[in-house]
Write a protein that holds these residues in place. Structure first.
Motif, mmCIF file in Angstrom:
data_model
loop_
_atom_site.group_PDB
_atom_site.id
_atom_site.type_symbol
_atom_site.label_atom_id
_atom_site.label_comp_id
_atom_site.label_asym_id
_atom_site.label_seq_id
_atom_site.Cartn_x
_atom_site.Cartn_y
_atom_site.Cartn_z
ATOM 1 N N PHE A 118 0.852 -1.180 0.000
ATOM 2 C CA PHE A 118 0.000 0.000 0.000
ATOM 3 C C PHE A 118 0.889 1.231 0.000
ATOM 4 O O PHE A 118 1.765 1.383 0.849
ATOM 5 N N ASN A 119 0.659 2.138 -0.964
ATOM 6 C CA ASN A 119 1.422 3.374 -1.052
ATOM 7 C C ASN A 119 0.431 4.523 -1.113
ATOM 8 O O ASN A 119 -0.189 4.785 -2.153
ATOM 9 N N LYS A 120 0.272 5.213 0.007
ATOM 10 C CA LYS A 120 -0.760 6.252 0.084
ATOM 11 C C LYS A 120 -0.420 7.445 -0.809
ATOM 12 O O LYS A 120 -1.307 8.021 -1.449
ATOM 13 N N SER A 121 0.840 7.828 -0.864
ATOM 14 C CA SER A 121 1.207 9.011 -1.650
ATOM 15 C C SER A 121 0.998 8.774 -3.148
ATOM 16 O O SER A 121 0.655 9.696 -3.883
ATOM 17 N N GLN A 122 1.186 7.543 -3.594
ATOM 18 C CA GLN A 122 0.974 7.212 -4.998
ATOM 19 C C GLN A 122 -0.397 6.594 -5.250
ATOM 20 O O GLN A 122 -0.692 6.230 -6.393
ATOM 21 N N THR A 123 -1.202 6.496 -4.235
ATOM 22 C CA THR A 123 -2.540 5.860 -4.298
ATOM 23 C C THR A 123 -2.481 4.553 -5.078
ATOM 24 O O THR A 123 -3.247 4.315 -6.026
ATOM 25 N N SER A 124 -1.543 3.708 -4.667
ATOM 26 C CA SER A 124 -1.355 2.437 -5.375
ATOM 27 C C SER A 124 -1.396 1.265 -4.408
ATOM 28 O O SER A 124 -1.160 1.417 -3.194
ATOM 29 N N PHE A 125 -1.680 0.098 -4.967
ATOM 30 C CA PHE A 125 -1.736 -1.146 -4.182
ATOM 31 C C PHE A 125 -1.351 -2.281 -5.137
ATOM 32 O O PHE A 125 -2.164 -3.093 -5.529
ATOM 33 N N HIS A 126 -0.087 -2.326 -5.491
ATOM 34 C CA HIS A 126 0.387 -3.292 -6.480
ATOM 35 C C HIS A 126 0.563 -4.672 -5.871
ATOM 36 O O HIS A 126 1.094 -4.815 -4.762
ATOM 37 N N LEU A 127 0.162 -5.676 -6.628
ATOM 38 C CA LEU A 127 0.293 -7.077 -6.196
ATOM 39 C C LEU A 127 1.630 -7.625 -6.702
ATOM 40 O O LEU A 127 2.003 -7.384 -7.859
ATOM 41 N N LYS A 128 2.313 -8.394 -5.847
ATOM 42 C CA LYS A 128 3.631 -8.891 -6.227
ATOM 43 C C LYS A 128 3.822 -10.342 -5.805
ATOM 44 O O LYS A 128 3.243 -10.791 -4.809
ATOM 45 N N LYS A 129 4.649 -11.022 -6.580
ATOM 46 C CA LYS A 129 5.088 -12.356 -6.189
ATOM 47 C C LYS A 129 6.546 -12.487 -6.619
ATOM 48 O O LYS A 129 6.864 -12.233 -7.779
ATOM 49 N N PRO A 130 7.441 -12.844 -5.721
ATOM 50 C CA PRO A 130 8.873 -12.858 -6.041
ATOM 51 C C PRO A 130 9.245 -13.834 -7.159
ATOM 52 O O PRO A 130 10.132 -13.558 -7.957
#
Lengths: 115, 116
Positions: free
Chosen positions: A67-79
């Motif tokens: 969660f990145n509030k300043s960028q209003t983002s919520f990117h999903l990741k898998k290594p």
């Protein structure tokens, strides 16, 4: 009003490489954020959610989201992606300032992991 | 595990027919939802219900109605089916929460409806 955008219709990665599925949101207050996955001819399965607290959320099947509030983002990741991660992924948001239980979903991102 | 079941996986109906889609959940959830899923549009909310006999319109209620006579069952009704209602229909449920909606929704397998 609340809304969510998934800027990529498709993401293609090789097995073993990192996987990222992007999501940005717009709300008036604070967001509740969710990721779901849909395998072919199946309903949606819950992966993870951000409600409050730590910005890095860990979920099912080795997925995590930041969660990145300043960028209003919520990117999903898998290594390290697996062929079995090939599916349709949806991001969803709910505004805490809202007066009902509605979620707003993105259009979805199709992930293809090649062997 | 929460289980949400839908009465049919595939359904083919003719234009003008009345269509009933049934959804049942077994976890005593207060909230139930009906969505339609179309390629490139994601999920759009048709109706939701937060209690027996209570219903609220979602984003695209036109051409649809709902019924919730028992807590575990939420029905979607197409009064007179039209070809533009050909779609995947998904039912979901979630428990009530103090902060209104921090709980995730649990989805059924979907009904693919074709109206010819």
């Amino acid at each position: 009003a609340q809304s969510v955008a998934q800027p990529e219709d498709q993401v293609n990665v090789a097995e073993g490489n990192p996987l990222t599925v992007k999501c940005t949101y717009s709300v008036s207050g604070n967001p509740y954020l969710f990721w779901y996955v849909q395998y072919p001819n199946r309903g949606l399965q819950f992966l993870l959610k951000y409600i409050t607290g730590d910005n890095l959320v860990k979920g099912s099947y080795g997925f995590e989201a930041e969660f990145n509030k300043s960028q209003t983002s919520f990117h999903l990741k898998k290594p390290s992606a697996l062929v079995s991660d090939s599916a349709l992924y949806f991001c969803a948001v709910r505004d805490t300032d809202g007066s009902d239980y509605k979620l707003s979903f993105g259009a979805g991102t199709t992930v293809t992991v090649r062997a | 595990d929460v289980k949400v079941t839908q009465s049919s996986r595939y359904l083919v109906k003719r234009t003008g027919e009345k269509v009933f889609l049934e959804c049942v959940q077994d976890m005593d959830h207060e909230n139930m939802f009906w969505y339609r899923q179309d390629p490139g549009l994601g999920l759009r909310l048709i109706y939701f219900s937060y209690d027996v006999k209570m219903k609220e319109k979602g984003d695209i209620p036109e051409g649809y109605s709902v019924s919730r006579e028992k807590k575990e069952r939420f029905s979607l009704i197409l009064e007179s089916a039209s070809t533009n209602q050909t779609s995947m229909y998904l039912c979901a449920s979630s428990p009530l929460s103090k902060d209104r909606a921090s709980y995730e929704q649990y989805f059924g397998p979907g009904t693919r409806l074709t109206v010819t």
